[in-house]
Motif scaffolding. Structure first.
Motif, short mmCIF file in Angstrom:
data_model
loop_
_atom_site.label_atom_id
_atom_site.label_comp_id
_atom_site.label_asym_id
_atom_site.label_seq_id
_atom_site.Cartn_x
_atom_site.Cartn_y
_atom_site.Cartn_z
N LEU A 121 31.39 78.35 -74.60
CA LEU A 121 32.32 78.61 -75.69
C LEU A 121 33.57 79.27 -75.15
O LEU A 121 33.48 80.21 -74.35
CB LEU A 121 31.71 79.56 -76.73
CG LEU A 121 30.70 78.98 -77.73
CD1 LEU A 121 29.40 78.62 -77.04
CD2 LEU A 121 30.45 79.97 -78.86
N SER A 122 34.74 78.76 -75.57
CA SER A 122 35.96 79.45 -75.17
C SER A 122 36.89 79.69 -76.36
O SER A 122 37.16 78.78 -77.14
CB SER A 122 36.67 78.71 -74.03
OG SER A 122 36.51 77.33 -74.15
N ASN A 123 37.29 80.94 -76.46
CA ASN A 123 38.23 81.39 -77.49
C ASN A 123 37.86 80.89 -78.89
O ASN A 123 38.67 80.30 -79.59
CB ASN A 123 39.65 80.96 -77.12
CG ASN A 123 40.69 81.70 -77.93
OD1 ASN A 123 40.46 82.83 -78.37
ND2 ASN A 123 41.83 81.07 -78.14
N VAL A 124 36.60 81.13 -79.28
CA VAL A 124 36.12 80.64 -80.57
C VAL A 124 36.45 81.64 -81.68
O VAL A 124 36.12 82.83 -81.60
CB VAL A 124 34.59 80.39 -80.53
CG1 VAL A 124 34.05 80.13 -81.92
CG2 VAL A 124 34.30 79.19 -79.61
N TRP A 125 37.12 81.12 -82.69
CA TRP A 125 37.51 81.91 -83.88
C TRP A 125 36.85 81.34 -85.10
O TRP A 125 36.68 80.12 -85.22
CB TRP A 125 39.03 81.87 -84.09
CG TRP A 125 39.81 82.66 -83.09
CD1 TRP A 125 39.99 82.36 -81.77
CD2 TRP A 125 40.52 83.88 -83.34
NE1 TRP A 125 40.76 83.33 -81.17
CE2 TRP A 125 41.10 84.27 -82.11
CE3 TRP A 125 40.71 84.69 -84.47
CZ2 TRP A 125 41.86 85.44 -81.99
CZ3 TRP A 125 41.46 85.83 -84.36
CH2 TRP A 125 42.03 86.21 -83.12
N LYS A 126 36.48 82.23 -86.03
CA LYS A 126 36.06 81.78 -87.36
C LYS A 126 36.71 82.67 -88.40
O LYS A 126 36.53 83.90 -88.38
CB LYS A 126 34.53 81.85 -87.52
CG LYS A 126 34.04 81.33 -88.86
CD LYS A 126 34.20 79.82 -88.98
CE LYS A 126 33.76 79.29 -90.33
NZ LYS A 126 33.84 77.82 -90.40
N VAL A 127 37.49 82.05 -89.25
CA VAL A 127 38.18 82.78 -90.32
C VAL A 127 37.66 82.24 -91.64
O VAL A 127 37.70 81.03 -91.88
CB VAL A 127 39.71 82.60 -90.23
CG1 VAL A 127 40.41 83.39 -91.33
CG2 VAL A 127 40.21 83.02 -88.85
N TYR A 128 37.10 83.11 -92.47
CA TYR A 128 36.62 82.68 -93.78
C TYR A 128 37.73 82.84 -94.81
O TYR A 128 38.39 83.87 -94.87
CB TYR A 128 35.41 83.53 -94.22
CG TYR A 128 34.16 83.22 -93.44
CD1 TYR A 128 33.50 82.01 -93.59
CD2 TYR A 128 33.61 84.16 -92.55
CE1 TYR A 128 32.34 81.73 -92.89
CE2 TYR A 128 32.45 83.89 -91.84
CZ TYR A 128 31.82 82.68 -92.02
OH TYR A 128 30.67 82.40 -91.32
N CYS A 129 37.92 81.80 -95.60
CA CYS A 129 38.97 81.82 -96.61
C CYS A 129 38.35 81.81 -98.00
O CYS A 129 37.30 81.22 -98.22
CB CYS A 129 39.87 80.59 -96.47
SG CYS A 129 40.67 80.51 -94.86
N LYS A 130 39.02 82.43 -98.91
CA LYS A 130 38.57 82.40 -100.30
C LYS A 130 39.07 81.14 -100.99
O LYS A 130 39.96 80.46 -100.48
CB LYS A 130 39.12 83.64 -101.03
CG LYS A 130 38.43 84.92 -100.63
CD LYS A 130 38.86 86.04 -101.54
CE LYS A 130 38.15 87.34 -101.17
NZ LYS A 130 38.93 88.51 -101.57
N LYS A 131 38.52 80.89 -102.19
CA LYS A 131 38.93 79.69 -102.93
C LYS A 131 40.42 79.72 -103.27
O LYS A 131 41.08 78.70 -103.32
CB LYS A 131 38.11 79.56 -104.23
CG LYS A 131 36.70 79.05 -103.98
CD LYS A 131 36.21 78.21 -105.18
CE LYS A 131 34.79 77.71 -104.94
NZ LYS A 131 33.81 78.83 -105.13
N ASN A 132 40.96 80.93 -103.50
CA ASN A 132 42.39 81.04 -103.82
C ASN A 132 43.28 80.89 -102.59
O ASN A 132 44.49 81.05 -102.68
CB ASN A 132 42.67 82.38 -104.53
CG ASN A 132 42.43 83.58 -103.62
OD1 ASN A 132 42.33 83.43 -102.40
ND2 ASN A 132 42.36 84.76 -104.19
N GLY A 133 42.65 80.61 -101.44
CA GLY A 133 43.44 80.35 -100.24
C GLY A 133 43.64 81.57 -99.34
O GLY A 133 44.13 81.43 -98.23
N ALA A 134 43.24 82.73 -99.80
CA ALA A 134 43.40 83.92 -98.97
C ALA A 134 42.38 83.92 -97.84
O ALA A 134 41.18 83.85 -98.09
CB ALA A 134 43.23 85.18 -99.82
N CYS A 135 42.87 83.96 -96.61
CA CYS A 135 41.97 83.92 -95.45
C CYS A 135 41.98 85.30 -94.82
O CYS A 135 42.88 85.64 -94.06
CB CYS A 135 42.45 82.89 -94.43
SG CYS A 135 42.51 81.23 -95.14
N GLU A 136 41.01 86.11 -95.19
CA GLU A 136 41.11 87.49 -94.73
C GLU A 136 40.02 87.94 -93.79
O GLU A 136 40.19 88.93 -93.09
CB GLU A 136 41.19 88.44 -95.93
CG GLU A 136 40.14 88.16 -96.97
CD GLU A 136 40.58 88.65 -98.36
OE1 GLU A 136 39.70 88.83 -99.21
OE2 GLU A 136 41.79 88.84 -98.55
#
Ligand SMILES: Nc1ncnc2c1ncn2[C@@H]1O[C@H](COP(=O)(O)OP(=O)(O)O)[C@@H](O)[C@H]1O
Ligand SMILES: [Mg+2]
Length: 228
Positions: free
Chosen positions: A9-24
């Motif tokens: 694995l290299s530089n693996v990111w996971k960003v969870y976003c809400k239904k309203n589009g906010a990815c926090e």
């Protein structure tokens, strides 16, 4: 010479976003990790550090937002659901904390079901299911339903089910998390037996120090990164 990586694995990111589009929520923030074939590793770290997210991505149950995941030389980072399902079926056995057995089916039927989906005939699937139950030390429970088995017995069935396609990789997300310590130890004996006797690569998420210490390698996570 470089050894044979089963995960790279290299530089693996996971960003969870809400239904309203906010990815926090940045659940993974640049994970670099190499696991060699035949390794046995414990994945540890505080709650919320990204262990389950990482396991799901490595287990082809989810895809990264960014970065590269290579399994046995195959880049799975951008695969669609069908392709991921295929890699999962061929290479990975996943054991969950909550067993995830089907309540209305017996132990044998729970194990036979994924084989039936793969086109194995009824009699062959039952025969192999019983053989796998013997392997996890549970042959006398073959006709019991989940509600008629203890937690440890249900987890043995789940392990047997994870072995249906003879995967190279066994992954567990807190497989002993719902069990008392004695039963948890027995479940780890079963999983370790698979590692020792068949050379399978094993990665287990655990909160339990004693269980983590059994593994030759500890992968430690903190705030979405592998720190050691
Ligand atoms: N499906 C999801 N949607 C939104 N946020 C999530 C989801 N799954 C996990 N998270 C968040 O990502 C972070 C890492 O979670 P997780 O991978 O479950 O950590 P761990 O298994 O180490 O406890 C946490 O902040 C968690 O709340
Ligand atoms: Mg978790």
């Amino acid at each position: 010479m470089k050894k044979d990586a089963i995960f790279d694995l290299s530089n693996v990111w996971k960003v969870y976003c809400k239904k309203n589009g906010a990815c926090e929520t940045q659940a993974l923030r640049g994970v670099d990790l190499r696991v060699e074939r035949g390794e046995y590793a414990a994945l540890v770290g505080p709650s919320g550090s990204g262990k389950s997210t990482l396991m799901h991505i490595m287990g082809c149950l989810d895809t990264p937002t960014k970065g590269k995941v290579v399994i046995e030389g195959k880049d799975v980072s951008d695969m669609d659901d069908n392709e991921l399902a295929r890699v999962r079926r061929e290479k990975i056995g996943f054991v969950f904390q909550a067993y995830n057995l089907i309540p209305g089916l017996t132990a044998t039927e729970n194990i036979a079901l994924p084989m039936r989906f793969n086109g194995v005939g009824r009699a062959d699937a039952r025969r192999r299911a019983k053989e796998l139950l013997r392997k996890v030390g549970l042959d006398e429970r073959e006709d019991h339903k989940p509600s008629e088995m203890s937690g440890g017995e249900q987890q043995r069935v789940a392990i047997a089910r994870s072995l249906v396609n003879d995967p190279d990789i066994i992954m567990g997300d807190e497989p002993t998390g719902n069990l008392d310590s004695k039963t948890g130890k027995e479940i780890m004996d079963v999983i370790e037996g698979l590692h020792k006797n068949t050379g399978k690569t094993v990665i287990i998420v655990t909160h339990d120090r004693r269980i983590a210490k059994r593994a030759p390698r500890e992968i430690r996570m903190l705030d979405g990164k592998v720190v050691k």
